[in-house]
Motif scaffolding. Structure first.
Motif, PDB file in Angstrom:
ATOM      1  N   ARG A 181       3.165  -1.751 -21.683  1.00 30.29           N
ATOM      2  CA  ARG A 181       3.561  -0.503 -22.336  1.00 30.29           C
ATOM      3  C   ARG A 181       4.831  -0.721 -23.130  1.00 30.29           C
ATOM      4  NH1 ARG A 181       4.322   5.436 -19.535  1.00 30.29           N
ATOM      5  NH2 ARG A 181       4.650   6.510 -21.491  1.00 30.29           N
ATOM      6  N   VAL A 182       4.939  -0.014 -24.258  1.00 27.70           N
ATOM      7  CA  VAL A 182       6.128  -0.085 -25.100  1.00 27.70           C
ATOM      8  C   VAL A 182       6.703   1.317 -25.235  1.00 27.70           C
ATOM      9  CG1 VAL A 182       7.040  -0.680 -27.385  1.00 27.70           C
ATOM     10  CG2 VAL A 182       5.191  -2.044 -26.399  1.00 27.70           C
ATOM     11  N   TYR A 183       8.025   1.417 -25.095  1.00 26.49           N
ATOM     12  CA  TYR A 183       8.732   2.683 -25.261  1.00 26.49           C
ATOM     13  C   TYR A 183       9.605   2.573 -26.504  1.00 26.49           C
ATOM     14  CZ  TYR A 183       7.540   3.113 -20.312  1.00 26.49           C
ATOM     15  OH  TYR A 183       6.872   3.161 -19.108  1.00 26.49           O
ATOM     16  N   TYR A 184       9.192   3.236 -27.570  1.00 26.81           N
ATOM     17  CA  TYR A 184       9.981   3.228 -28.800  1.00 26.81           C
ATOM     18  C   TYR A 184       9.583   4.460 -29.609  1.00 26.81           C
ATOM     19  CZ  TYR A 184      12.404   1.619 -32.953  1.00 26.81           C
ATOM     20  OH  TYR A 184      13.256   1.529 -34.023  1.00 26.81           O
ATOM     21  N   PRO A 201       3.792   5.771 -33.246  1.00 22.36           N
ATOM     22  CA  PRO A 201       2.984   6.994 -33.130  1.00 22.36           C
ATOM     23  C   PRO A 201       2.471   7.238 -31.707  1.00 22.36           C
ATOM     24  CG  PRO A 201       2.390   5.813 -35.117  1.00 22.36           C
ATOM     25  CD  PRO A 201       3.329   4.920 -34.337  1.00 22.36           C
ATOM     26  N   SER A 202       2.342   6.195 -30.903  1.00 23.36           N
ATOM     27  CA  SER A 202       1.874   6.344 -29.526  1.00 23.36           C
ATOM     28  C   SER A 202       2.942   6.932 -28.592  1.00 23.36           C
ATOM     29  CB  SER A 202       1.419   4.988 -28.980  1.00 23.36           C
ATOM     30  OG  SER A 202       2.505   4.069 -28.990  1.00 23.36           O
ATOM     31  N   HIS A 203       4.188   6.962 -29.021  1.00 31.72           N
ATOM     32  CA  HIS A 203       5.258   7.520 -28.187  1.00 31.72           C
ATOM     33  C   HIS A 203       5.081   9.043 -28.093  1.00 31.72           C
ATOM     34  CE1 HIS A 203       9.288   8.731 -26.891  1.00 31.72           C
ATOM     35  NE2 HIS A 203       9.448   7.473 -26.481  1.00 31.72           N
ATOM     36  N   PRO A 204       5.192   9.613 -26.895  1.00 30.72           N
ATOM     37  CA  PRO A 204       4.931  11.050 -26.740  1.00 30.72           C
ATOM     38  C   PRO A 204       5.859  11.967 -27.547  1.00 30.72           C
ATOM     39  CG  PRO A 204       5.671  10.083 -24.654  1.00 30.72           C
ATOM     40  CD  PRO A 204       5.506   8.959 -25.628  1.00 30.72           C
ATOM     41  N   GLU A 205       7.056  11.516 -27.870  1.00 28.76           N
ATOM     42  CA  GLU A 205       7.978  12.337 -28.668  1.00 28.76           C
ATOM     43  C   GLU A 205       8.148  11.811 -30.099  1.00 28.76           C
ATOM     44  OE1 GLU A 205       9.203  11.439 -25.380  1.00 28.76           O
ATOM     45  OE2 GLU A 205       8.395  13.324 -24.611  1.00 28.76           O
ATOM     46  N   HIS A 206       7.181  11.045 -30.564  1.00 35.26           N
ATOM     47  CA  HIS A 206       7.268  10.477 -31.919  1.00 35.26           C
ATOM     48  C   HIS A 206       7.451  11.575 -32.970  1.00 35.26           C
ATOM     49  CE1 HIS A 206       6.574   7.902 -35.373  1.00 35.26           C
ATOM     50  NE2 HIS A 206       5.594   8.701 -35.753  1.00 35.26           N
ATOM     51  N   ILE A 254       8.887  14.415 -32.745  1.00 36.96           N
ATOM     52  CA  ILE A 254      10.262  14.925 -32.719  1.00 36.96           C
ATOM     53  C   ILE A 254      11.198  13.914 -33.378  1.00 36.96           C
ATOM     54  CG2 ILE A 254      12.200  15.587 -31.242  1.00 36.96           C
ATOM     55  CD1 ILE A 254      10.068  16.547 -29.191  1.00 36.96           C
ATOM     56  N   ALA A 255      11.069  12.658 -32.985  1.00 39.60           N
ATOM     57  CA  ALA A 255      11.921  11.607 -33.554  1.00 39.60           C
ATOM     58  C   ALA A 255      11.745  11.537 -35.068  1.00 39.60           C
ATOM     59  CB  ALA A 255      11.596  10.260 -32.911  1.00 39.60           C
ATOM     60  N   LYS A 256      10.516  11.650 -35.516  1.00 41.43           N
ATOM     61  CA  LYS A 256      10.221  11.568 -36.948  1.00 41.43           C
ATOM     62  C   LYS A 256      10.899  12.702 -37.722  1.00 41.43           C
ATOM     63  CE  LYS A 256       6.202  10.845 -39.823  1.00 41.43           C
ATOM     64  NZ  LYS A 256       4.757  10.827 -39.885  1.00 41.43           N
ATOM     65  N   SER A 257      10.971  13.876 -37.099  1.00 46.94           N
ATOM     66  CA  SER A 257      11.581  15.016 -37.789  1.00 46.94           C
ATOM     67  C   SER A 257      13.105  14.985 -37.726  1.00 46.94           C
ATOM     68  CB  SER A 257      11.065  16.336 -37.205  1.00 46.94           C
ATOM     69  OG  SER A 257      11.561  16.539 -35.896  1.00 46.94           O
ATOM     70  N   GLN A 258      13.670  14.265 -36.749  1.00 54.92           N
ATOM     71  CA  GLN A 258      15.123  14.271 -36.567  1.00 54.92           C
ATOM     72  C   GLN A 258      15.822  13.009 -37.042  1.00 54.92           C
ATOM     73  OE1 GLN A 258      15.602  14.900 -32.346  1.00 54.92           O
ATOM     74  NE2 GLN A 258      15.356  17.111 -32.529  1.00 54.92           N
TER      75      GLN A 258
END
Length: 151
Positions: free
Chosen positions: A43-46, A50-55, A57-61
């Motif tokens: 598993r990768v956390y980053y 796009p697979s990250h559950p908060e992607h 949010i991160a993309k908008s911020q």
């Protein structure tokens, strides 16, 4: 070091900070994408993936997704330790902030009182935290691959 010299070094470093952060963001995203496809990575956390559950949010911020990639190797504590011991470029350290890549295994850091405490925070034995520096992506990737091949 006197205060004037410290101030000078801070000002000098600030002039290239944006370039270093851009480099770290770009390399970290490429590394996360590479690791996500590797068969020995569970598993990768980053947030840039796009697979990250908060992607979303991160993309908008964010305009960049940061220089730290966390991932779980497909194995146990010992294979994770073997991987960490096999990398050559990143320093083995818990501290971030320099230009050099740093890698660590959070499960063995001294700030955990017990495995149960780590479990509360989702810190698994096979978790690795990789703070990307300004080294060349291909050099870092090749180093990661040779270390993964040893487990």
């Amino acid at each position: 070091m006197n205060e004037n010299n410290a101030s000078y070094l801070i000002l000098r470093g600030m002039k290239t900070l944006h370039l270093r952060v851009q480099c770290q963001n770009s390399t970290a995203l490429r590394m996360a994408q590479f690791l996500e496809e590797h068969p020995k990575i569970a598993r990768v956390y980053y947030p840039g993936l796009p697979s990250h559950p908060e992607h979303h949010i991160a993309k908008s911020q964010m305009t960049g997704f940061g220089g730290v990639v966390s991932f779980e190797v497909d194995g146990d504590f010992d294979s994770t330790r073997k991987f960490i011991d096999s990398v050559k470029i990143p320093y083995h350290a818990p501290s971030f902030g320099g230009c050099e890549s740093i890698i660590d295994q959070p499960a063995i850091m001294s700030y955990w009182d017990s495995k149960e405490q780590r479990d509360i925070y989702g810190i698994k034995d096979n978790l690795i935290r990789f703070s990307i520096g300004v080294e060349d992506f291909e050099d870092l990737k090749n180093d990661i691959v040779q270390a993964l091949n040893k487990i």
